[in-house]
Design an enzyme around this catalytic site. Structure first.
Site, PDB file in Angstrom:
ATOM      1  N   ASP A 472     -33.576   4.287  95.672  1.00 38.03           N
ATOM      2  CA  ASP A 472     -34.372   5.483  95.389  1.00 38.03           C
ATOM      3  C   ASP A 472     -35.520   5.156  94.441  1.00 38.03           C
ATOM      4  OD1 ASP A 472     -34.984   8.200  95.508  1.00 38.03           O
ATOM      5  OD2 ASP A 472     -32.902   8.817  95.186  1.00 38.03           O
ATOM      6  N   ASP A 540     -35.691  15.459 101.142  1.00 35.63           N
ATOM      7  CA  ASP A 540     -34.564  16.078 100.446  1.00 35.63           C
ATOM      8  C   ASP A 540     -34.239  17.442 101.042  1.00 35.63           C
ATOM      9  OD1 ASP A 540     -33.965  14.066  98.711  1.00 35.63           O
ATOM     10  OD2 ASP A 540     -35.064  14.899  97.012  1.00 35.63           O
TER      11      ASP A 540
END
Ligand code: GLA
Length: 740
Positions: A472, A540
């Site tokens: 990430d 997301d």
């Protein structure tokens, strides 16, 4: 197909006195350049593959060469791809062709990419005054219609030269009725398709985040040359800048017959002082051409992406459960074990433990601490990582883990030890991101590169059973300053060179591990990172309806195998929308299927529905992940539905998706015509993820011709469970087609 390069002169290598077109080919395309010694390199043609005769006759047809790499200062002032300031203060360049050469690159199969030949043609341009050389490279793949181009700039002077602009390429596009298709968006709404006609002026696509370069603009574009973009017809040129950092894509339309498309590393806030003998390599711009509309161009990107760009593009992806939306930071052993058992029972193959597992002095309970402290938090996981790997093993699935190696928090042991490892203008207060404390590590610093590599190296050495890493990156560069670099103008470029160096080291040692690129969702959907990464997290936002739009846009350039697409809970955690489970499954099944929820909160019936869908996805997985994609009805057209399908290369298997995107009384949805099938074969139709009565055509066979000319009548209202029927607006169907 083997490599072929046609030289339209009698000479075999480029020592040319007169204008000598150089003909670079892929299976279905030709690029023709004028290579005249002592003159600028000129672009003559890019499009459908030509015969040698027609390529030689381009000038007779009135085609005129356009500067292939316009340089600043002498002749070109307004539109330039490259600019430099020499040691004596001269701000100009005047590049003339010295020679050119060509060779076949016999690719060796590594464990991550296919081996196929490409033909590399290199043109050496020299400045007429200064010892300054630019090599312009074209790598033409011989198995897919894609050419990659880049430059290598070398300073032969004793003193440094300052590079001010460093485009990878300039592609002239003949004016006519040209439309651009490109992607825009933001966090939780990535990959939104924009289509617009090119008008006089500048279409500017750029990203200056520093780290995450595809939340907003994307570094890819398509030009439909014959009017408004069509999925099936018209000529299209597509281009993708393969770069992980800041970029600028500019399409300039002035008073000439040409649109000029410039693409490269963003020159704003960056410059590179090139020392004596030093070379600067620009990232590749990959470009393709198709006469089959935007759909054809996308299929070219997908084939090339799978074969030559993304890691392991020829290997099926596992079906996974990711812990994030299920438990967020609430990691503990019993919960992880139960989630593993649950996904295994549903037929999943991998469990990924997301954020929250690390931090000793500072436990990672929320997002305001601990990045950089990659030691397991034994308060949550007393038996450590190996216990989890073993637990996964006992459930007969694999284990994956989340890390964010490029980042730290001011509340971390790492920052306490190495405050000078973060990017922040020296002498200024910290500019902190996520959680109010996040900071970007300075990857230009070799010590930080060692640290980032060490995170993966230590995990993989200690726990070789780790199968998957979610990498990430959750903040931008917010403060321009490196404690390591002497020249702050190098920061953005040096960061991404450091990132590449780390990734190279990881892949040299760990070629087999699956790595997902996540960057606050879809912040790293680009071909610059994919050589090291297997896939990216599209967004997301896991809401199925918004995903239809995002995945549609993203599919313009990226294959389904690269697009992580998860079934999540309702109300959706981002936009609170409630959709039926069937709808969520049917959307997720069109990409790389996974789950992102807490299975223990599901009902027995929901679990059974997912178990069945996972089993069915396994059967169609090769079709989705390796097949050709045909986009049939665009959600952006506002017709109330979206539909696409995947067809195998052999045209013996296909999967058709149909999702309703709007719902109102007196709605008349079009019947969807299929595409990509063999008209002469018959296909048996079976519904997947079926929860109600059989459709009238269940088990029936139809010719490919009928399905492509007419299509099937899909009921606009759902049947099945009461809650599904109640949510009429979210009707969806997935059909499997099997050739008889
Ligand atoms: C980012 C990612 C999410 C999740 C969280 C964890 O927001 O995009 O998928 O991994 O970080 O903190």
């Amino acid at each position: 197909m083997r490599s072929r390069l046609f030289f339209l002169t009698l000479l075999l290598a480029g020592l040319t006195a007169a204008a000598a077109p150089v003909h670079i080919t892929t299976p279905r395309t030709s690029l023709v350049l004028q290579a005249e010694q002592g003159a600028p390199l000129r672009y003559l043609y890019y499009g459908a593959r030509l015969t040698d005769g027609d390529a030689a006759a381009l000038e007779a047809a009135g085609f005129r060469g356009q500067d292939a790499l316009p340089a600043y200062g002498q002749g070109n002032i307004t539109l330039t791809a490259i600019a430099a300031t020499h040691a004596d203060g001269d701000m100009t360049l005047d590049l003339a062709l010295e020679n050119w050469s060509t060779r076949t690159i016999h690719a060796d199969a590594d464990r991550m990419h296919a081996a196929e030949d490409a033909v590399l043609t290199e043109f050496i341009l020299k400045d007429r005054v200064h010892p300054f050389t630019v090599k312009v490279c074209y790598k033409a793949w011989q198995d897919v219609d894609m050419i990659e181009t880049w430059t290598e700039i070398t300073n032969g002077d004793k003193k440094p030269v300052l590079l001010r602009k460093f485009d990878s390429a300039c592609l002239p596009i003949r004016r006519g009725q040209v439309w651009a298709s490109h992607l825009t968006g933001t966090w939780a709404n990535e990959g939104r398709l924009v289509q617009e006609p090119l008008q006089p002026g500048v279409l500017k696509i750029e990203n200056k985040d520093g780290v995450r370069n595809s939340h907003t603009s994307h570094a890819e574009i398509m030009f439909s040359l014959d009017g408004k973009p069509s999925e099936t017809t018209g000529q299209v040129i597509g281009a993708a800048l393969c770069y992980s950092g800041n970029y600028l894509l500019e399409t300039v339309t002035n008073d000439t017959d040409w649109h000029r498309f410039f693409a490269g590393i963003h020159p704003d806030d960056s410059a590179w002082e090139l020392e004596k003998g030093e070379s600067f390599r620009t990232p590749e711009l990959a470009f393709t051409w198709s006469a089959e509309g935007t759909g054809g161009a996308s299929r070219n990107f997908h084939r090339w992406g799978r074969a030559h760009k993304l890691a392991h593009g020829d290997k099926e992806r596992k079906i996974l459960l990711n812990s994030w939306e299920g438990v967020y930071f609430n990691i503990n052993e019993p919960t992880m074990d139960k989630m593993m058992a649950d996904i295994a029972a549903m037929g999943g193959e991998l469990f990924v433990m997301d954020d929250g597992w690390f931090g000793v002095k500072y436990p990672r309970n929320i997002d305001n601490s601990s990045l950089g402290d990659w030691q397991v938090d034994e308060r949550k996981l007393p038996h450590g990582i190996q216990w989890l790997v073993d637990a996964a093993d006992s459930h007969k699935i694999r284990f994956g883990i989340w890390i964010e190696p490029e980042m730290t928090n001011s509340k971390s042991e790492l920052y306490e030890k190495h405050p000078d490892w973060v990017l922040n203008a020296p002498g200024r207060p910290l500019s902190e991101g996520r959680g109010g404390t996040q900071l970007v590590l300075d990857l230009s610093n070799p010590a930080v590169q060692d640290f980032a590599f060490g995170i993966v190296d230590e995990l993989m050495t200690k726990y070789p059973g780790i199968d998957y890493i979610k990498w990430d990156a959750n903040m931008p560069v917010q403060s321009h300053g490196s404690h390591y670099l002497k020249d702050q103008r190098k920061l953005f470029i040096a960061y991404h060179r450091g990132f590449a160096a780390v990734c190279d080291r990881i892949r040299a040692k760990y070629p087999d591990v699956t790595i997902q690129a996540c960057a606050s969702g879809g912040g790293r959907a680009n071909y610059g990172i994919l050589p090291w990464f297997d896939e990216f997290w599209v967004s997301d936002n896991t809401d199925a309806l918004q995903r239809i739009y995002m995945q549609w846009g993203t599919s313009y350039f990226f294959p389904a195998i690269a697009m992580a697409s998860h079934i999540s809970a309702v109300p959706n955690h981002t936009n609170r929308r409630v959709t039926p489970l069937k709808f969520r499954i049917d959307v997720a099944m069109s990409g790389r299927l996974g789950m992102e929820l807490q299975p223990k909160d599901m009902t027995e019936r929901e679990i059974e529905q997912c178990r069945k869908a996972i089993a069915e996805y396994k059967e169609i997985r090769p079709v989705v992940q390796f097949g050709d994609q045909y986009r049939l009805v665009s959600p952006y057209d506002g017709l109330g539905l979206a539909s696409l399908m995947y067809v195998t290369e052999k045209k013996d298997e296909a999967v058709f998706y149909w999702w309703k995107t709007e719902h109102y009384y007196d709605q008349h949805l079009p019947r969807v015509k299929m595409a990509g099938l063999d008209p002469n074969r018959r296909y048996k139709v079976t519904e997947l993820d079926r929860i109600g009565e059989a459709l009238p055509f269940e088990g029936q066979s139809f010719s490919g011709a009928f399905l492509m000319e007419n299509g099937l009548e899909i009921p606009t209202t759902p049947n099945g469970y009461a809650e599904q029927v109640a949510m009429q607006g979210y009707s969806s169907r997935v059909l499997r087609l099997t050739a008889e």
